[in-house]
Write an enzyme that holds these catalytic residues in place. Structure first.
Site, PDB file in Angstrom:
ATOM      1  N   ASP A  89      -1.298  -1.668  -4.223  1.00 20.46           N
ATOM      2  CA  ASP A  89      -2.729  -1.653  -3.881  1.00 20.46           C
ATOM      3  C   ASP A  89      -3.301  -0.262  -4.124  1.00 20.46           C
ATOM      4  OD1 ASP A  89      -2.461  -4.247  -3.030  1.00 20.46           O
ATOM      5  OD2 ASP A  89      -2.399  -3.757  -0.896  1.00 20.46           O
ATOM      6  N   MET A  90      -4.620  -0.219  -4.314  1.00 17.82           N
ATOM      7  CA  MET A  90      -5.285   1.081  -4.459  1.00 17.82           C
ATOM      8  C   MET A  90      -6.104   1.346  -3.200  1.00 17.82           C
ATOM      9  SD  MET A  90      -5.544   3.707  -6.373  1.00 17.82           S
ATOM     10  CE  MET A  90      -5.105   3.354  -8.073  1.00 17.82           C
TER      11      MET A  90
ATOM     12  N   GLN B  94      -9.966   0.143  -9.334  1.00 17.21           N
ATOM     13  CA  GLN B  94     -11.257  -0.196  -8.711  1.00 17.21           C
ATOM     14  C   GLN B  94     -12.412   0.095  -9.672  1.00 17.21           C
ATOM     15  OE1 GLN B  94     -10.147   2.711  -5.917  1.00 17.21           O
ATOM     16  NE2 GLN B  94      -9.785   1.275  -4.232  1.00 17.21           N
TER      17      GLN B  94
ATOM     18  N   ARG C  61      -4.383  -4.894 -11.997  1.00 19.65           N
ATOM     19  CA  ARG C  61      -5.258  -5.824 -11.291  1.00 19.65           C
ATOM     20  C   ARG C  61      -6.599  -5.128 -11.067  1.00 19.65           C
ATOM     21  NH1 ARG C  61      -3.592  -6.254  -5.670  1.00 19.65           N
ATOM     22  NH2 ARG C  61      -2.266  -8.051  -6.030  1.00 19.65           N
TER      23      ARG C  61
ATOM     24  N   HIS D   4     -13.991 -12.701  -6.442  1.00 17.39           N
ATOM     25  CA  HIS D   4     -14.469 -14.046  -6.071  1.00 17.39           C
ATOM     26  C   HIS D   4     -15.866 -14.265  -6.615  1.00 17.39           C
ATOM     27  CE1 HIS D   4     -12.134 -12.104  -2.871  1.00 17.39           C
ATOM     28  NE2 HIS D   4     -11.447 -13.224  -2.905  1.00 17.39           N
TER      29      HIS D   4
ATOM     30  N   LYS E 125       0.849  -1.193   0.000  1.00 20.82           N
ATOM     31  CA  LYS E 125       0.000   0.000   0.000  1.00 20.82           C
ATOM     32  C   LYS E 125       0.890   1.251   0.000  1.00 20.82           C
ATOM     33  CE  LYS E 125      -4.213  -1.539   2.234  1.00 20.82           C
ATOM     34  NZ  LYS E 125      -4.156  -2.734   1.441  1.00 20.82           N
TER      35      LYS E 125
ATOM     36  N   ARG F 248     -13.079  -4.365   6.413  1.00 26.20           N
ATOM     37  CA  ARG F 248     -13.423  -4.265   4.987  1.00 26.20           C
ATOM     38  C   ARG F 248     -13.849  -5.632   4.449  1.00 26.20           C
ATOM     39  NH1 ARG F 248      -8.964  -0.559   4.915  1.00 26.20           N
ATOM     40  NH2 ARG F 248      -7.566  -2.065   3.977  1.00 26.20           N
TER      41      ARG F 248
ATOM     42  N   LYS G 278     -13.257  -4.777  -7.500  1.00 28.04           N
ATOM     43  CA  LYS G 278     -14.472  -3.962  -7.423  1.00 28.04           C
ATOM     44  C   LYS G 278     -14.239  -2.682  -6.627  1.00 28.04           C
ATOM     45  CE  LYS G 278     -17.822  -7.671  -7.960  1.00 28.04           C
ATOM     46  NZ  LYS G 278     -19.029  -8.317  -7.424  1.00 28.04           N
ATOM     47  N   GLY G 279     -13.454  -2.751  -5.545  1.00 20.78           N
ATOM     48  CA  GLY G 279     -13.226  -1.582  -4.685  1.00 20.78           C
ATOM     49  C   GLY G 279     -13.808  -1.832  -3.307  1.00 20.78           C
ATOM     50  N   ALA G 280     -13.023  -1.510  -2.266  1.00 21.04           N
ATOM     51  CA  ALA G 280     -13.377  -1.931  -0.911  1.00 21.04           C
ATOM     52  C   ALA G 280     -13.642  -0.786   0.062  1.00 21.04           C
ATOM     53  CB  ALA G 280     -12.253  -2.807  -0.360  1.00 21.04           C
TER      54      ALA G 280
HETATM   55  P1  FDA Z   1     -18.435  -9.480  -4.188  1.00 23.58           P
HETATM   56  O1  FDA Z   1     -18.115  -8.659  -2.984  1.00 23.58           O
HETATM   57  O2  FDA Z   1     -19.632  -9.121  -4.995  1.00 23.58           O
HETATM   58  O3  FDA Z   1     -18.512 -10.977  -3.736  1.00 23.58           O
HETATM   59  C1  FDA Z   1     -18.866 -12.021  -4.625  1.00 23.58           C
HETATM   60  C2  FDA Z   1     -18.922 -13.325  -3.848  1.00 23.58           C
HETATM   61  O4  FDA Z   1     -17.594 -13.653  -3.373  1.00 23.58           O
HETATM   62  C3  FDA Z   1     -19.772 -13.247  -2.588  1.00 23.58           C
HETATM   63  O5  FDA Z   1     -21.116 -13.524  -2.866  1.00 23.58           O
HETATM   64  C4  FDA Z   1     -19.116 -14.314  -1.729  1.00 23.58           C
HETATM   65  O6  FDA Z   1     -19.525 -15.594  -2.149  1.00 23.58           O
HETATM   66  C5  FDA Z   1     -17.663 -14.153  -2.049  1.00 23.58           C
HETATM   67  N1  FDA Z   1     -16.991 -13.191  -1.133  1.00 23.58           N
HETATM   68  C6  FDA Z   1     -16.516 -11.963  -1.462  1.00 23.58           C
HETATM   69  N2  FDA Z   1     -15.942 -11.375  -0.395  1.00 23.58           N
HETATM   70  C7  FDA Z   1     -16.070 -12.249   0.633  1.00 23.58           C
HETATM   71  C8  FDA Z   1     -15.675 -12.212   2.004  1.00 23.58           C
HETATM   72  N3  FDA Z   1     -15.027 -11.170   2.530  1.00 23.58           N
HETATM   73  N4  FDA Z   1     -15.959 -13.286   2.785  1.00 23.58           N
HETATM   74  C9  FDA Z   1     -16.600 -14.371   2.266  1.00 23.58           C
HETATM   75  N5  FDA Z   1     -16.999 -14.456   0.972  1.00 23.58           N
HETATM   76  C10 FDA Z   1     -16.728 -13.403   0.164  1.00 23.58           C
HETATM   77  N6  FDA Z   1      -9.854  -3.464  -2.986  1.00 23.58           N
HETATM   78  C11 FDA Z   1      -9.383  -2.202  -3.048  1.00 23.58           C
HETATM   79  O7  FDA Z   1     -10.152  -1.245  -2.939  1.00 23.58           O
HETATM   80  N7  FDA Z   1      -8.040  -1.984  -3.253  1.00 23.58           N
HETATM   81  C12 FDA Z   1      -7.158  -3.000  -3.425  1.00 23.58           C
HETATM   82  O8  FDA Z   1      -5.966  -2.761  -3.619  1.00 23.58           O
HETATM   83  C13 FDA Z   1      -7.662  -4.339  -3.388  1.00 23.58           C
HETATM   84  N8  FDA Z   1      -6.820  -5.391  -3.569  1.00 23.58           N
HETATM   85  C14 FDA Z   1      -7.366  -6.651  -3.716  1.00 23.58           C
HETATM   86  C15 FDA Z   1      -6.536  -7.704  -4.097  1.00 23.58           C
HETATM   87  C16 FDA Z   1      -7.097  -8.954  -4.326  1.00 23.58           C
HETATM   88  C17 FDA Z   1      -6.197 -10.086  -4.741  1.00 23.58           C
HETATM   89  C18 FDA Z   1      -8.498  -9.160  -4.173  1.00 23.58           C
HETATM   90  C19 FDA Z   1      -9.130 -10.487  -4.444  1.00 23.58           C
HETATM   91  C20 FDA Z   1      -9.295  -8.131  -3.755  1.00 23.58           C
HETATM   92  C21 FDA Z   1      -8.747  -6.871  -3.510  1.00 23.58           C
HETATM   93  N9  FDA Z   1      -9.546  -5.809  -3.104  1.00 23.58           N
HETATM   94  C22 FDA Z   1      -9.031  -4.542  -3.149  1.00 23.58           C
HETATM   95  C23 FDA Z   1     -10.917  -6.050  -2.578  1.00 23.58           C
HETATM   96  C24 FDA Z   1     -11.971  -5.877  -3.639  1.00 23.58           C
HETATM   97  O9  FDA Z   1     -12.145  -4.507  -3.951  1.00 23.58           O
HETATM   98  C25 FDA Z   1     -13.337  -6.409  -3.148  1.00 23.58           C
HETATM   99  O10 FDA Z   1     -13.750  -5.687  -2.018  1.00 23.58           O
HETATM  100  C26 FDA Z   1     -13.329  -7.884  -2.802  1.00 23.58           C
HETATM  101  O11 FDA Z   1     -12.565  -8.619  -3.720  1.00 23.58           O
HETATM  102  C27 FDA Z   1     -14.768  -8.455  -2.788  1.00 23.58           C
HETATM  103  O12 FDA Z   1     -15.368  -8.286  -4.025  1.00 23.58           O
HETATM  104  P2  FDA Z   1     -15.653  -9.483  -5.065  1.00 23.58           P
HETATM  105  O13 FDA Z   1     -15.151  -9.065  -6.381  1.00 23.58           O
HETATM  106  O14 FDA Z   1     -15.141 -10.760  -4.558  1.00 23.58           O
HETATM  107  O15 FDA Z   1     -17.228  -9.495  -5.221  1.00 23.58           O
END
Ligand code: FDA
Length: 308
Positions: free
Chosen positions: A130-131, A159, A180, A228, A96, A289, A183-185
């Site tokens: 990371d973002m 994101q 990479r 995921h 980060k 998060r 979606k954004g956290a």
């Molecule tokens: P979504 O949240 O819609 O989830 C889809 C499905 O995945 C859910 O229905 C569930 O089944 C499963 N799932 C997802 N999250 C889960 C959890 N916490 N526990 C259990 N099941 C879960 N964000 C950011 O803003 N800056 C960054 O630098 C990064 N870096 C990053 C690296 C990597 C390798 C990953 C995988 C993710 C990130 N993120 C991130 C986080 C990203 O923005 C996002 O919040 C999460 O990946 C969750 O979103 P999904 O795309 O999984 O979809």
């Protein structure tokens, strides 16, 4: 944005809650699902197990918003050491910018980042940036593009929820950087980010297609999909296969402990797959998060916080 998600994201920034929560055994047990342990050795052990399944690792020491230059230096030295230790392990690092000193001084952060990317070049490795919150987006993209000469060894997270991301992706494609897509956290205002899941998913898919385009591939972009979400994973794989891309051109990053069966399925299908493994003691904001992404177990965790 859902109330629960908003509350969790606000809680992730509370110092009081962080201090209170980190001491609770029930919280620590719940966190264990998402991280193998606080020590780098725990993460390296998990990386070795993943390697046996044909899955790579991304190592990240939890921490953000460092307020002291000496701490940012220590983080940098730590990651330099990790880059030396992971040789032969198919493990990259993910850092980060605010952990490398971005809040203190952009120049300091760039110096620290450059040291990591140069070490990655020397060891044949890769640094992911990371973002963080949208107030850091410009600086983070600039930092990545400033490493352009080291392009084959650095990439940045973008994101899909940010309305600006399609423009940013074009600049990164032109720079040939690794990208990479996630979606954004974080908690962002509606003027800057979509809050509705459907809008975010649609934006994600449009960006994913762009990252798999001939133009992006010709520019040498390493496109990675960090999600995921099963429908999105399927849509990306179908799009790639429909365009005649082989499986290994489509790379996925997932988080440790989430969708484990899917991680293995993707690897077996021939995709490059890596799992991001977090470690370190500063896990509270990061864990909040993760809960915000899936609030199912939140009530249980919150009750345990306030139990005597
Ligand atoms: P979504 O949240 O819609 O989830 C889809 C499905 O995945 C859910 O229905 C569930 O089944 C499963 N799932 C997802 N999250 C889960 C959890 N916490 N526990 C259990 N099941 C879960 N964000 C950011 O803003 N800056 C960054 O630098 C990064 N870096 C990053 C690296 C990597 C390798 C990953 C995988 C993710 C990130 N993120 C991130 C986080 C990203 O923005 C996002 O919040 C999460 O990946 C969750 O979103 P999904 O795309 O999984 O979809």
């Amino acid at each position: 944005m859902g109330l629960m998600r908003a509350a969790l994201l606000a809680g992730s920034e509370s110092a009081w809650l962080r201090e209170t929560a980190a001491r609770r055994p029930a919280v620590r047990r719940a966190v264990a699902r998402f991280m193998p342990g606080e020590r780098v050795e725990d993460a390296l052990g998990a990386a070795a197990s993943l390697r046996d399944l044909g899955i790579g690792a991304l190592l990240t020491r939890l921490g953000e918003n460092v307020t002291d230059a000496a701490e940012a230096d220590e983080v940098t030295r730590h990651y330099l050491d990790v880059l030396d230790r992971v040789r032969g392990l198919a493990a990259e690092i993910s850092v980060k910018p605010t952990q490398l000193g971005l809040d203190l001084d952009r120049g300091l952060c760039e110096t620290n980042l450059r040291a990591l990317v140069e070490r990655a070049r020397a060891t044949g490795n890769f640094v992911w940036i990371d973002m963080e919150q949208s107030r850091y987006t410009d600086a983070t993209l600039d930092l990545c593009l400033a490493m352009r000469g080291l392009g084959a060894h650095v990439g940045v997270c973008v994101q899909a929820y940010l309305r600006r991301t399609p423009r940013d992706v074009e600049a990164l494609i032109a720079g040939g950087a690794g990208i990479r897509l996630v979606k954004g956290a974080y908690k962002e205002p509606p003027a800057l980010a979509f809050s509705d899941k459907r809008a975010v998913d649609e934006a994600y898919l449009v960006l994913a297609r762009r990252l798999l385009s001939d133009e992006a591939r010709r520019a040498g972009v390493r496109a990675v999909f960090g999600t995921h979400d099963p429908p999105l994973l399927a849509a990306i794989r179908n799009h790639a296969a429909g365009g005649g891309l082989e499986a290994k051109a489509c790379e996925f990053h997932l988080l440790y402990g989430i969708q484990r069966a899917e991680q293995e399925r993707l690897a077996r299908a021939g995709h490059r797959v890596s799992v991001l493994i977090s470690y370190g003691s500063y896990w509270f904001p990061w864990y909040m998060r993760r809960l915000a992404e899936r609030p199912a177990n939140v009530l249980f965790i919150l009750k345990s916080l306030f139990r005597a």
